[in-house]
Design a protein around this motif. Structure first.
Motif, mmCIF file in Angstrom:
data_model
loop_
_atom_site.group_PDB
_atom_site.id
_atom_site.type_symbol
_atom_site.label_atom_id
_atom_site.label_comp_id
_atom_site.label_asym_id
_atom_site.label_seq_id
_atom_site.Cartn_x
_atom_site.Cartn_y
_atom_site.Cartn_z
ATOM 1 N N PRO A 121 39.906 50.506 36.422
ATOM 2 C CA PRO A 121 39.513 49.466 35.481
ATOM 3 C C PRO A 121 38.907 50.061 34.215
ATOM 4 O O PRO A 121 38.380 51.178 34.228
ATOM 5 C CB PRO A 121 38.466 48.666 36.270
ATOM 6 C CG PRO A 121 38.769 48.943 37.708
ATOM 7 C CD PRO A 121 39.270 50.358 37.739
ATOM 8 N N VAL A 122 38.962 49.315 33.133
ATOM 9 C CA VAL A 122 38.410 49.773 31.858
ATOM 10 C C VAL A 122 36.924 50.092 32.001
ATOM 11 O O VAL A 122 36.429 51.094 31.474
ATOM 12 C CB VAL A 122 38.636 48.706 30.763
ATOM 13 C CG1 VAL A 122 37.899 49.076 29.487
ATOM 14 C CG2 VAL A 122 40.120 48.530 30.489
ATOM 15 N N LYS A 123 36.195 49.257 32.733
ATOM 16 C CA LYS A 123 34.744 49.455 32.867
ATOM 17 C C LYS A 123 34.393 50.717 33.651
ATOM 18 O O LYS A 123 33.250 51.177 33.619
ATOM 19 C CB LYS A 123 34.108 48.235 33.529
ATOM 20 C CG LYS A 123 34.580 47.962 34.942
ATOM 21 C CD LYS A 123 33.933 46.696 35.482
ATOM 22 C CE LYS A 123 34.414 46.399 36.910
ATOM 23 N NZ LYS A 123 33.814 45.142 37.433
ATOM 24 N N GLU A 124 35.398 51.292 34.336
ATOM 25 C CA GLU A 124 35.175 52.536 35.075
ATOM 26 C C GLU A 124 35.771 53.739 34.356
ATOM 27 O O GLU A 124 35.884 54.815 34.933
ATOM 28 C CB GLU A 124 35.770 52.416 36.483
ATOM 29 C CG GLU A 124 35.086 51.373 37.346
ATOM 30 C CD GLU A 124 35.711 51.256 38.732
ATOM 31 O OE1 GLU A 124 36.502 52.157 39.095
ATOM 32 O OE2 GLU A 124 35.404 50.287 39.448
ATOM 33 N N GLY A 125 36.142 53.544 33.097
ATOM 34 C CA GLY A 125 36.657 54.645 32.303
ATOM 35 C C GLY A 125 38.164 54.785 32.302
ATOM 36 O O GLY A 125 38.698 55.736 31.717
ATOM 37 N N GLY A 126 38.877 53.857 32.943
ATOM 38 C CA GLY A 126 40.335 53.899 32.946
ATOM 39 C C GLY A 126 40.923 53.070 31.826
ATOM 40 O O GLY A 126 40.205 52.568 30.955
ATOM 41 N N VAL A 127 42.238 52.918 31.853
ATOM 42 C CA VAL A 127 42.906 52.096 30.831
ATOM 43 C C VAL A 127 43.191 50.699 31.359
ATOM 44 O O VAL A 127 43.775 49.871 30.649
ATOM 45 C CB VAL A 127 44.217 52.752 30.343
ATOM 46 C CG1 VAL A 127 43.920 54.061 29.636
ATOM 47 C CG2 VAL A 127 45.210 52.943 31.490
ATOM 48 N N GLY A 128 42.776 50.419 32.582
ATOM 49 C CA GLY A 128 42.911 49.078 33.108
ATOM 50 C C GLY A 128 44.343 48.705 33.422
ATOM 51 O O GLY A 128 45.198 49.559 33.662
ATOM 52 N N TYR A 129 44.616 47.394 33.362
ATOM 53 C CA TYR A 129 45.870 46.861 33.861
ATOM 54 C C TYR A 129 46.415 45.782 32.927
ATOM 55 O O TYR A 129 45.683 45.190 32.137
ATOM 56 C CB TYR A 129 45.663 46.283 35.268
ATOM 57 C CG TYR A 129 44.838 47.198 36.135
ATOM 58 C CD1 TYR A 129 45.412 48.307 36.749
ATOM 59 C CD2 TYR A 129 43.469 46.990 36.305
ATOM 60 C CE1 TYR A 129 44.652 49.173 37.522
ATOM 61 C CE2 TYR A 129 42.700 47.854 37.071
ATOM 62 C CZ TYR A 129 43.290 48.945 37.680
ATOM 63 O OH TYR A 129 42.533 49.806 38.434
ATOM 64 N N SER A 130 47.701 45.508 33.067
ATOM 65 C CA SER A 130 48.355 44.493 32.242
ATOM 66 C C SER A 130 48.696 43.238 33.033
ATOM 67 O O SER A 130 49.441 42.385 32.553
ATOM 68 C CB SER A 130 49.631 45.065 31.620
ATOM 69 O OG SER A 130 49.308 46.111 30.713
ATOM 70 N N CYS A 131 48.164 43.138 34.242
ATOM 71 C CA CYS A 131 48.289 41.921 35.039
ATOM 72 C C CYS A 131 47.238 41.975 36.138
ATOM 73 O O CYS A 131 46.724 43.049 36.482
ATOM 74 C CB CYS A 131 49.698 41.776 35.633
ATOM 75 S SG CYS A 131 50.100 42.995 36.897
ATOM 76 N N ILE A 132 46.917 40.818 36.691
ATOM 77 C CA ILE A 132 45.917 40.755 37.748
ATOM 78 C C ILE A 132 46.460 41.313 39.054
ATOM 79 O O ILE A 132 45.734 41.934 39.840
ATOM 80 C CB ILE A 132 45.426 39.307 37.931
ATOM 81 C CG1 ILE A 132 44.708 38.837 36.654
ATOM 82 C CG2 ILE A 132 44.500 39.182 39.133
ATOM 83 C CD1 ILE A 132 44.356 37.358 36.650
ATOM 84 N N ALA A 133 47.749 41.107 39.282
ATOM 85 C CA ALA A 133 48.340 41.557 40.547
ATOM 86 C C ALA A 133 48.117 43.044 40.783
ATOM 87 O O ALA A 133 47.882 43.468 41.920
ATOM 88 C CB ALA A 133 49.834 41.249 40.564
ATOM 89 N N GLU A 134 48.157 43.838 39.710
ATOM 90 C CA GLU A 134 48.052 45.277 39.897
ATOM 91 C C GLU A 134 46.664 45.687 40.386
ATOM 92 O O GLU A 134 46.540 46.512 41.288
ATOM 93 C CB GLU A 134 48.414 46.010 38.600
ATOM 94 C CG GLU A 134 48.565 47.500 38.808
ATOM 95 C CD GLU A 134 49.353 48.179 37.689
ATOM 96 O OE1 GLU A 134 48.853 49.179 37.155
ATOM 97 O OE2 GLU A 134 50.451 47.689 37.369
ATOM 98 N N ILE A 135 45.617 45.108 39.810
ATOM 99 C CA ILE A 135 44.276 45.470 40.292
ATOM 100 C C ILE A 135 44.077 44.945 41.713
ATOM 101 O O ILE A 135 43.403 45.587 42.536
ATOM 102 C CB ILE A 135 43.172 44.950 39.346
ATOM 103 C CG1 ILE A 135 41.824 45.571 39.746
ATOM 104 C CG2 ILE A 135 43.090 43.438 39.320
ATOM 105 C CD1 ILE A 135 40.702 45.285 38.774
ATOM 106 N N ARG A 136 44.671 43.815 42.047
ATOM 107 C CA ARG A 136 44.579 43.305 43.412
ATOM 108 C C ARG A 136 45.280 44.242 44.395
ATOM 109 O O ARG A 136 44.807 44.438 45.528
ATOM 110 C CB ARG A 136 45.188 41.900 43.489
ATOM 111 C CG ARG A 136 44.310 40.816 42.887
ATOM 112 C CD ARG A 136 45.059 39.487 42.828
ATOM 113 N NE ARG A 136 45.488 39.026 44.141
ATOM 114 C CZ ARG A 136 44.767 38.257 44.957
ATOM 115 N NH1 ARG A 136 43.557 37.870 44.584
ATOM 116 N NH2 ARG A 136 45.242 37.874 46.124
#
Length: 335
Positions: free
Chosen positions: A276-291
């Motif tokens: 996730p962005v808040k953990e220093g990553g570039v995050g995701y472009s949809c919710i499904a991916e983080i799930r």
């Protein structure tokens, strides 16, 4: 060159837009709609570029450009096909289901043909009859618009048929996908109307950021005011747009105005899933991916899909922080 379609009738009113997205000039004397321009792109694109040059230089004053008055550049299209060029995204989804990913996924693109008769405007709400069980999700992607593409075109030759580039929110209903795919006949109800960025641009407008059929800039998604993702669209893209177009045209020609999507933009991190962005990553472009990542790491997902009232924004900035395509801003509402 930058183009937009103001809300007017079914197919919009074509305008040229200044590079800084502050001014516009009507293009009706050249082409009343974007589809009309694409039908005769070789001639009309030069005229549209000349008009935009006058707008940029101040030779013509034009009018103030308001993104909220725009429809998607093509309010409806003859053909809309969405690929899945970022195989990292597919791999994560399948891994969370404990499903093996066929080796062919790395060499043969996934693609589905979506509904193209009712695109949403970039500031139009996503209306659904219910939120519970539907699994409402956004998907931030890049899309290209082609001129006429012959059947059997090579991937290299296909790149020459890309005339315009834009952003897309490919709305997905994750709760409906499993049953549809289980029937062995593909998406339909689980893929409602998509929305595209207020502005589309020529590849030449993107300069060095457009190379080898990829757009090498971060795609920024903001969910309810918090940055959700900023992966670079040029990284981890297994299939470039030339390959996606060639795949779509393997057994049929593509008509002018065909839209081809990249699929969800997704970046790996050190060979593994992103952060996730808040953990220093570039995050995701949809919710499904983080799930999916939460499921892999924690045994179950903790991030919920979109509910009524949730807001998604999708945008891409250049090196100077200037918006290139304008901003998709949508709220999920009950129909």
């Amino acid at each position: 060159m930058k183009l937009a379609s103001l809300k007017s009738g079914r197919d919009g009113q074509l305008v040229v837009v200044s590079d800084d997205l502050t001014r516009m000039a009507p293009a009706a004397e050249i082409a009343p709609t974007l589809q009309n321009a694409l039908d005769d792109w070789a001639e009309k694109s030069a005229q549209l570029e000349a008009l935009q040059a006058k707008l940029n230089s101040g030779e013509i004053e034009g009018e103030a450009f308001d993104q909220a008055k725009c429809h998607s550049p093509l309010p409806r299209a003859y053909h809309w096909a969405d690929g899945s060029a970022y195989v990292n995204h597919v791999e994560l989804v399948r891994k969370a289901r404990n499903a093996e990913m066929p080796e062919s996924f790395w060499t043969d693109p996934l693609m589905y043909q979506g509904g193209s008769d009712t695109f949403l405007a970039p500031r139009e709400p996503v209306k659904m009859p219910q939120s519970e069980g539907f699994g409402i999700d956004f998907e931030a992607e890049i899309a290209v618009i082609t001129d006429d593409v012959p059947m059997g075109v090579s991937a290299e030759a296909a790149l020459k048929h890309i005339k315009l580039v834009m952003l897309v929110n490919d709305v997905s209903l994750r709760g409906l996908i499993p049953n549809e795919l289980g029937k062995g006949f593909g998406f339909y109800q689980s893929k409602p109307s998509s929305a595209f960025s207020p502005v589309c641009v020529t590849p030449q407008q993107l300069g060095d950021n457009w190379k080898e059929g990829k757009l090498h800039l971060p795609l920024v998604s903001t969910l309810n005011g918090d940055k959700f993702g900023e992966p670079n669209a040029g990284i981890d893209m297994t299939f470039h747009f030339g390959q996606l177009i060639a795949h779509a045209a393997k057994t049929r020609p593509l008509g002018a105005g065909t839209i081809i999507g990249s699929g969800t933009v997704s970046n790996k991190l050190d060979g593994g899933p992103g952060k996730p962005v808040k953990e220093g990553g570039v995050g995701y472009s949809c919710i499904a991916e983080i799930r999916m990542i939460e499921t892999i790491q924690e045994g179950k997902p903790s991030t919920s899909f979109m509910q009524f009232g949730d807001k998604i924004a999708i945008e891409m900035l250049d090196e100077k922080g200037q918006s290139i395509f304008g901003r998709i801003e949508q709220t999920v509402e009950q129909a």
